[in-house]
Design a protein around this motif. Structure first.
Motif, PDB file in Angstrom:
ATOM      1  N   GLY A 159      43.925  33.587  19.229  1.00 61.36           N
ATOM      2  CA  GLY A 159      42.593  33.052  19.716  1.00 61.36           C
ATOM      3  C   GLY A 159      42.749  32.503  21.238  1.00 61.36           C
ATOM      4  N   GLU A 160      44.063  32.198  21.687  1.00 58.97           N
ATOM      5  CA  GLU A 160      44.333  31.783  23.009  1.00 58.97           C
ATOM      6  C   GLU A 160      44.034  33.254  23.841  1.00 58.97           C
ATOM      7  N   LEU A 161      44.750  34.210  23.426  1.00 57.93           N
ATOM      8  CA  LEU A 161      44.747  35.673  24.091  1.00 57.93           C
ATOM      9  C   LEU A 161      43.297  35.909  24.539  1.00 57.93           C
ATOM     10  N   GLU A 162      42.486  35.914  23.316  1.00 56.19           N
ATOM     11  CA  GLU A 162      41.178  36.307  23.407  1.00 56.19           C
ATOM     12  C   GLU A 162      40.347  35.359  24.302  1.00 56.19           C
ATOM     13  N   ARG A 163      40.589  34.085  24.398  1.00 58.29           N
ATOM     14  CA  ARG A 163      39.885  33.198  25.201  1.00 58.29           C
ATOM     15  C   ARG A 163      40.235  33.615  26.641  1.00 58.29           C
ATOM     16  N   ALA A 164      41.672  33.902  26.919  1.00 53.34           N
ATOM     17  CA  ALA A 164      42.091  33.877  28.269  1.00 53.34           C
ATOM     18  C   ALA A 164      41.512  35.534  28.640  1.00 53.34           C
ATOM     19  N   ILE A 165      41.300  36.522  28.014  1.00 52.34           N
ATOM     20  CA  ILE A 165      40.867  37.815  28.413  1.00 52.34           C
ATOM     21  C   ILE A 165      39.401  37.635  28.565  1.00 52.34           C
ATOM     22  N   VAL A 166      38.664  37.112  27.773  1.00 53.54           N
ATOM     23  CA  VAL A 166      37.231  37.147  28.046  1.00 53.54           C
ATOM     24  C   VAL A 166      36.820  35.984  29.191  1.00 53.54           C
ATOM     25  N   GLY A 167      37.643  34.985  29.239  1.00 49.62           N
ATOM     26  CA  GLY A 167      37.532  34.081  30.355  1.00 49.62           C
ATOM     27  C   GLY A 167      37.653  34.800  31.819  1.00 49.62           C
ATOM     28  N   THR A 168      38.933  35.647  31.890  1.00 50.98           N
ATOM     29  CA  THR A 168      39.147  36.282  33.182  1.00 50.98           C
ATOM     30  C   THR A 168      38.112  37.280  33.122  1.00 50.98           C
ATOM     31  N   ALA A 169      37.731  37.970  32.333  1.00 50.40           N
ATOM     32  CA  ALA A 169      36.514  39.100  32.595  1.00 50.40           C
ATOM     33  C   ALA A 169      35.270  38.460  33.095  1.00 50.40           C
ATOM     34  N   VAL A 170      35.048  37.297  32.834  1.00 48.86           N
ATOM     35  CA  VAL A 170      33.592  36.562  33.156  1.00 48.86           C
ATOM     36  C   VAL A 170      33.836  35.986  34.454  1.00 48.86           C
ATOM     37  N   GLN A 171      35.285  35.427  34.855  1.00 49.08           N
ATOM     38  CA  GLN A 171      35.470  34.957  36.071  1.00 49.08           C
ATOM     39  C   GLN A 171      35.438  35.895  37.058  1.00 49.08           C
ATOM     40  N   THR A 172      36.299  37.268  36.956  1.00 46.02           N
ATOM     41  CA  THR A 172      36.105  38.549  37.557  1.00 46.02           C
ATOM     42  C   THR A 172      34.647  38.904  37.924  1.00 46.02           C
ATOM     43  N   GLU A 173      33.706  38.969  36.931  1.00 44.60           N
ATOM     44  CA  GLU A 173      32.396  39.277  37.241  1.00 44.60           C
ATOM     45  C   GLU A 173      31.587  38.449  38.089  1.00 44.60           C
ATOM     46  N   ASN A 174      31.974  37.090  37.848  1.00 42.67           N
ATOM     47  CA  ASN A 174      31.283  36.149  38.895  1.00 42.67           C
ATOM     48  C   ASN A 174      31.571  36.160  40.266  1.00 42.67           C
TER      49      ASN A 174
END
Length: 284
Positions: A159-174
């Motif tokens: 769960g921590e890894l999934e949140r980190a990956i998704v959060g990084t993808a969203v931040q990178t896109e923004n």
């Protein structure tokens, strides 16, 4: 500053400024394309990480369910399926870890692999204890409790890894969107500046050439019409127009001589002195 240059220098300076602005605009557009491409690559990589993480988690859950099915049935087919799923889990985790560049998140993926290995060892031990003493024995219950702990830890890490990956993808896109928006505004501003500055330079250079040329032409036209009172402008200039104005100086000298001759002919008494001489000549 432009007034100190000759016509060729002014044109060269204007074209140099415009070319510099065009190059700056081109560089800005190229940089924007580079940033956009890099951001798109990063976002795709993050999305790929998220997909691999989802696949790894799904295979882990399938492996856990298949392990308990094998322990409950002791079927040889279930045992073979469990081994196949176990191999698939390890491959999926290895792919996930290899796709992650961040050391911290890669370590979590590797921890998931280690937890699965430990879980598999516990499952093998439980199978042997079941064969010897049954699932109701104290040792079997202890092993099962440890397996539950590993499952809980797997859920936490995944769960921590999934949140980190998704959060990084969203931040990178923004971040990419913000930077591209800024570059877009900068490109438009630079383009507008190029148009305005180009128009100003064209007007300034044209004005600096046409006005003095017209003034010199006006002076020469007036002189040709008999008006000898106008001065030739621009003789102090150091460019080609100054050379033209100084060249007109010869005409001005002719004009001055013409004015002097006209003044001499118009002096009082000049004709009176001329007439007596004519009478004497007639008498002779």
């Amino acid at each position: 500053m432009l007034d100190r240059l000759n016509i060729g220098g002014r044109l060269a300076a204007g074209f140099t400024v415009l070319i510099a602005l065009i190059l700056a605009l081109s560089a800005c557009l190229i940089y924007a394309e580079t940033v956009g491409g890099a951001a798109l690559t990063t976002v795709i990589m993050k999305e790929n990480n998220a997909i691999l993480d989802h696949v790894a988690r799904a295979s882990i859950n399938l492996y856990i369910a298949q392990t308990w099915r094998h322990l409950a049935t002791d079927e040889a087919e279930d045992a073979e399926t469990s081994r196949s799923v176990r191999q698939a889990v390890q491959k999926n985790i290895d792919k996930l870890a290899a796709s992650i560049l961040d050391p911290g998140r890669r370590a979590r993926a590797e921890e998931m692999g280690a937890l699965v290995d430990g879980y598999a060892d516990l499952a093998d031990r439980l199978a042997r204890v079941k064969a010897d003493a049954g699932l109701g024995s104290e040792e079997a219950r202890t092993i099962a409790a440890k397996m539950d702990e590993v499952e809980n830890r797997l859920d936490v890490v995944a769960g921590e890894l999934e949140r980190a990956i998704v959060g990084t993808a969203v931040q990178t896109e923004n971040d990419a969107r913000s930077e591209l928006k800024l570059l877009s505004w900068g490109s438009m501003a630079l383009a507008a500046l190029s148009v305005v500055l180009g128009a100003f330079l064209a007007w300034r250079i044209a004005r600096g050439i046409t006005r003095p040329v017209r003034a010199i032409a006006s002076t020469m036209s007036a002189m040709s019409n008999g008006d000898l009172t106008k001065e030739t402008p621009g003789r102090q200039r150091s460019d080609e127009i100054g050379e033209m104005a100084r060249a007109v100086r010869a005409v001005e000298v002719f004009r001055d001589n013409a004015e002097a001759a006209r003044a001499w002919r118009g002096k009082p008494g000049r004709n009176a002195r001329a007439r007596p001489n004519a009478s004497v000549s007639s008498k002779i």
